[in-house]
Design a protein around this motif. Structure first.
Motif, short mmCIF file in Angstrom:
data_model
loop_
_atom_site.label_atom_id
_atom_site.label_comp_id
_atom_site.label_asym_id
_atom_site.label_seq_id
_atom_site.Cartn_x
_atom_site.Cartn_y
_atom_site.Cartn_z
N MET A 117 0.84 -1.18 0.00
CA MET A 117 0.00 0.00 0.00
C MET A 117 0.88 1.23 0.00
N GLN A 118 0.57 2.12 -0.89
CA GLN A 118 1.27 3.40 -0.90
C GLN A 118 0.41 4.44 -1.58
N GLY A 119 0.78 5.68 -1.39
CA GLY A 119 0.05 6.78 -1.99
C GLY A 119 -0.55 7.68 -0.94
N LEU A 120 -0.99 8.84 -1.41
CA LEU A 120 -1.59 9.84 -0.55
C LEU A 120 -3.09 9.88 -0.77
N PHE A 121 -3.84 9.79 0.32
CA PHE A 121 -5.28 9.94 0.28
C PHE A 121 -5.65 11.13 1.16
N ILE A 122 -6.61 11.92 0.67
CA ILE A 122 -7.06 13.11 1.38
C ILE A 122 -8.54 12.97 1.68
N ILE A 123 -8.89 13.21 2.93
CA ILE A 123 -10.30 13.27 3.35
C ILE A 123 -10.63 14.74 3.54
N THR A 124 -11.66 15.20 2.85
CA THR A 124 -12.03 16.61 2.93
C THR A 124 -13.37 16.78 3.63
N GLY A 125 -13.60 17.97 4.08
CA GLY A 125 -14.85 18.33 4.73
C GLY A 125 -14.62 19.57 5.57
N GLU A 126 -15.69 20.19 5.96
CA GLU A 126 -15.57 21.37 6.80
C GLU A 126 -15.58 20.95 8.27
N GLN A 127 -15.40 21.89 9.14
CA GLN A 127 -15.36 21.64 10.57
C GLN A 127 -16.66 20.96 11.01
N GLY A 128 -16.52 19.85 11.72
CA GLY A 128 -17.68 19.13 12.23
C GLY A 128 -18.34 18.21 11.23
N SER A 129 -17.72 18.00 10.07
CA SER A 129 -18.33 17.19 9.01
C SER A 129 -18.06 15.69 9.13
N GLY A 130 -17.15 15.29 10.02
CA GLY A 130 -16.86 13.87 10.19
C GLY A 130 -15.52 13.42 9.64
N LYS A 131 -14.61 14.34 9.35
CA LYS A 131 -13.30 13.97 8.83
C LYS A 131 -12.55 13.07 9.82
N THR A 132 -12.51 13.49 11.07
CA THR A 132 -11.80 12.72 12.09
C THR A 132 -12.47 11.37 12.32
N SER A 133 -13.79 11.34 12.32
CA SER A 133 -14.50 10.07 12.52
C SER A 133 -14.18 9.09 11.41
N LEU A 134 -14.15 9.56 10.16
CA LEU A 134 -13.81 8.67 9.04
C LEU A 134 -12.35 8.24 9.15
N LEU A 135 -11.47 9.15 9.50
CA LEU A 135 -10.05 8.80 9.65
C LEU A 135 -9.84 7.78 10.75
N LYS A 136 -10.52 7.95 11.87
CA LYS A 136 -10.43 6.98 12.97
C LYS A 136 -10.96 5.61 12.53
N ALA A 137 -12.08 5.60 11.82
CA ALA A 137 -12.64 4.34 11.32
C ALA A 137 -11.68 3.66 10.34
N LEU A 138 -11.02 4.46 9.49
CA LEU A 138 -10.04 3.90 8.56
C LEU A 138 -8.86 3.29 9.30
N SER A 139 -8.33 4.00 10.29
CA SER A 139 -7.18 3.46 11.03
C SER A 139 -7.55 2.19 11.77
N THR A 140 -8.76 2.15 12.32
CA THR A 140 -9.22 0.94 13.01
C THR A 140 -9.38 -0.21 12.03
N SER A 141 -9.99 0.06 10.88
CA SER A 141 -10.20 -0.97 9.87
C SER A 141 -8.87 -1.50 9.32
N LEU A 142 -7.94 -0.59 9.07
CA LEU A 142 -6.63 -1.01 8.58
C LEU A 142 -5.87 -1.82 9.63
N ALA A 143 -5.96 -1.40 10.89
CA ALA A 143 -5.30 -2.15 11.97
C ALA A 143 -5.90 -3.55 12.09
N LYS A 144 -7.22 -3.68 11.91
CA LYS A 144 -7.85 -5.00 11.96
C LYS A 144 -7.37 -5.90 10.83
N ARG A 145 -6.91 -5.28 9.74
CA ARG A 145 -6.36 -6.04 8.62
C ARG A 145 -4.87 -6.30 8.80
#
Length: 178
Positions: free
Chosen positions: A1-29
């Motif tokens: 796995m390599q490359g840059l991925f960007i999650i966009t959104g305004e304040q309070g839109s769920g950027k951190t929640s999606l990022l946390k879910a991604l890190s958890t999902s990747l760790a489970k893998r």
């Protein structure tokens, strides 16, 4: 796995929640993750500050608050803890040195665009995308400017409301190409 991925959104839109879910999902893998999450704090339905969380060990420090604090630096409507930036930079540098499969930074915002915040460490972080997966969050209105300023070629850009499975599928596709 390599490359840059960007999650966009305004304040309070769920950027951190999606990022946390991604890190958890990747760790489970079985993927090793390192970096920083910035969790928003709320009081009376208003953003009152942010805490930094270090991935993977969960250490936290207050990054900023809306109330003035002695020795803290005012930037726009928040007072920033200068020690948090120092600690965050140490955490990021340490994460880069440990070479996890996934590096995470939440978020690149107005401070970085004015050469503050994480700006000094961003070139090194972006360079890591040639060797491993790097996922960052950026406010929607700054995404184009961030890509242009650091001459980035993201493998994918996703809005905060994008389904976790869709983002995971795009990320996992980079593993198959490598």
């Amino acid at each position: 796995m390599q490359g840059l991925f960007i999650i966009t959104g305004e304040q309070g839109s769920g950027k951190t929640s999606l990022l946390k879910a991604l890190s958890t999902s990747l760790a489970k893998r079985g993927k090793t993750c390192g970096g920083i999450l910035a969790h928003g704090k709320w009081e009376d339905n208003q953003r009152s500050g942010f805490d930094l969380e270090f991935i993977p060990d969960g250490k936290t420090v207050t990054l900023c608050e809306s109330a003035p604090r002695e020795g803290w630096i005012r930037f726009r409507r928040f007072w920033f803890n200068p020690l948090a930036f120092d600690l965050g930079k140490q955490w990021l540098a340490g994460a880069i040195a440990k070479k996890p499969e996934v590096l995470i930074l939440d978020e690149i915002g107005p401070a970085e665009m004015e050469n503050g915040g994480w700006a000094a460490i961003l070139p090194g972080l972006f360079d890591e995308a040639r060797h491993r997966l790097v996922i960052v969050t950026v406010r929607t209105r700054l995404a184009e400017a961030v890509v242009e300023r650091w001459n980035l070629a993201p493998a994918g850009i996703f809005e905060a409301g994008t389904a976790l499975n869709n983002v995971m599928n795009a990320i996992m596709a980079t593993e198959k190409k490598a």
